[in-house]
Design an enzyme around this catalytic site. Structure first.
Site, PDB file in Angstrom:
ATOM      1  NE  ARG A 155      -4.708   5.637  -2.051  1.00 35.07           N
ATOM      2  CZ  ARG A 155      -6.181   5.864  -2.127  1.00 35.07           C
ATOM      3  NH1 ARG A 155      -6.594   6.777  -2.765  1.00 35.07           N
ATOM      4  NH2 ARG A 155      -6.920   5.002  -1.872  1.00 35.07           N
ATOM      5  N   GLY A 159       0.598  -1.286  -0.055  1.00 34.98           N
ATOM      6  CA  GLY A 159       0.098   0.037   0.058  1.00 34.98           C
ATOM      7  C   GLY A 159       0.918   1.255   0.099  1.00 34.98           C
ATOM      8  CE1 TYR A 184      -9.383  -0.655   9.565  1.00 30.83           C
ATOM      9  CE2 TYR A 184      -9.962   0.710  11.407  1.00 30.83           C
ATOM     10  CZ  TYR A 184      -8.955   0.346  10.357  1.00 30.83           C
ATOM     11  OH  TYR A 184      -7.773   0.953  10.296  1.00 30.83           O
TER      12      TYR A 184
END
Length: 253
Positions: free
Chosen positions: A19, A16, A160
Site C-alpha cells: 500500500r 512496504g 523519527y
C-alpha cells in the site's frame, strides 16, 4: 549487441509495497520493465491486489511476506525472490512502522530503538542480503525512502527525525563504499504525501500544508515513484550518495 544478447531487466525488491508509496513505486517500476518483488509484512490481500494490477498491465510481479527487521527473514526473503524472479539488483527500502509523536522530554530509549529498527537495522540487513548478487553482476541500485522531516525540525518527531538522519548517513557511507562495485545508493526524501494512513487528516490541515508549499499543492505518490524510477534507471548511472527531496520546495529556507 543483438536482441538475444540484451541483459535481463533488473529485478526490483520494494519493501512496504502492499500500500501507500510502496505500492505506487512497485507499479511504476513494473511499468518500466522491472520484475517486482512486492514485499509486505501484513496485508496479504492488498499485496496480491498490487501484483494483480501489475500483471494486468503486462508486468511481472510476485508477492512476498517478510519481516524486514529480522535477519533470518531478510536472508530467506532475498533467496526466495532470487528463486522466483531472479537475483535482486534493484532495492527500494520503503517499509516503515508507527511514527508516534512525543514531547522530547517524554521520549524513551525504546522510542529511539523502534525507529532505528526500521531505518537503520532493516536497511542494513537488506543491503547486506542483496550485495553479493549486485557485486556478482557488476552493479546495482539502492534507493532509500527518507523524509524531508530533517529540514522541518519538528520537536515532537525527534526520534523519527534522528533515525531518518541516520538512514541518510548510511546512504552516503554505502555510496562511497559500494561505488567501486558499480552500485549507486541514494535517498528520496518526500514531504507530506497523503496515502492511506493519512485518511484521517482534515481538509484544513491539508490546505494549510499546501499553502506553505511553493508549488501550492500536495505531493502525490506518483511524484515519489518518478524520482525512484529515475534513480534506478541508466539515466542516473552517475548519481550516487544524493538525497533528493520531493516536496514541492516545502523545506526551502
Amino acid at each position: 549487441m543483438t536482441h538475444t544478447d540484451a541483459p535481463a531487466p533488473a529485478v526490483a525488491l520494494v519493501t512496504g509495497a502492499s500500500r501507500g508509496l510502496g505500492a505506487v513505486i512497485a507499479r511504476r517500476l513494473a511499468a518500466e520493465g522491472h520484475p517486482v518483488a512486492v514485499v509486505y509484512r501484513s496485508g496479504a490481500e492488498a499485496a496480491r491486489a498490487v501484483v494483480g494490477e501489475i500483471r494486468a498491465a503486462g508486468g511481472t510481479a510476485e508477492a512476498f511476506a517478510a519481516d524486514v527487521t529480522d535477519e533470518a527473514a531478510v536472508t530467506a526473503l532475498v533467496a526466495d525472490v532470487a528463486a522466483r524472479l531472479g537475483p535482486v539488483t534493484t532495492l527500494v527500502v520503503n517499509a516503515t512502522g508507527p511514527q508516534p509523536e512525543r514531547d522530547p522530554a517524554a521520549v524513551t530509549w525504546q522510542d529511539h530503538l523502534d525507529q532505528l529498527t526500521f531505518f537503520v537495522k532493516s536497511p542494513t540487513l537488506l543491503m547486506q542480503a542483496v550485495l553479493p548478487a549486485m557485486r556478482e553482476r557488476g552493479g546495482g541500485r539502492i534507493v532509500q525512502i527518507g523524509s524531508d522531516v530533517l529540514e522541518r525540525v519538528l520537536p515532537e518527531m525527534s526520534a523519527y527525525t534522528a533515525a531518518k538522519a541516520a538512514q541518510h548517513s548510511l546512504t552516503e557511507c554505502w555510496a562511497r563504499a559500494l561505488g567501486p562495485d558499480g552500485i549507486t545508493v541514494n535517498t528520496v526524501a518526500p514531504g507530506w504525501i497523503p496515502v492511506e494512513r493519512h485518511a484521517g487528516a482534515s481538509s484544513a490541515a491539508l490546505a494549510d500544508y499546501a499553502a506553505a508549499v511553493p508549488l501550492r499543492r500536495m505531493g502525490e505518490p506518483g511524484d515519489v515513484a518518478a524520482a525512484v524510477a529515475y534513480l534506478v534507471s541508466p539515466a542516473a548511472a552517475f548519481v550516487t550518495g544524493e538525497r533528493i527531496r520531493v516536496n514541492g520546495g516545502h523545506a526551502l529556507g
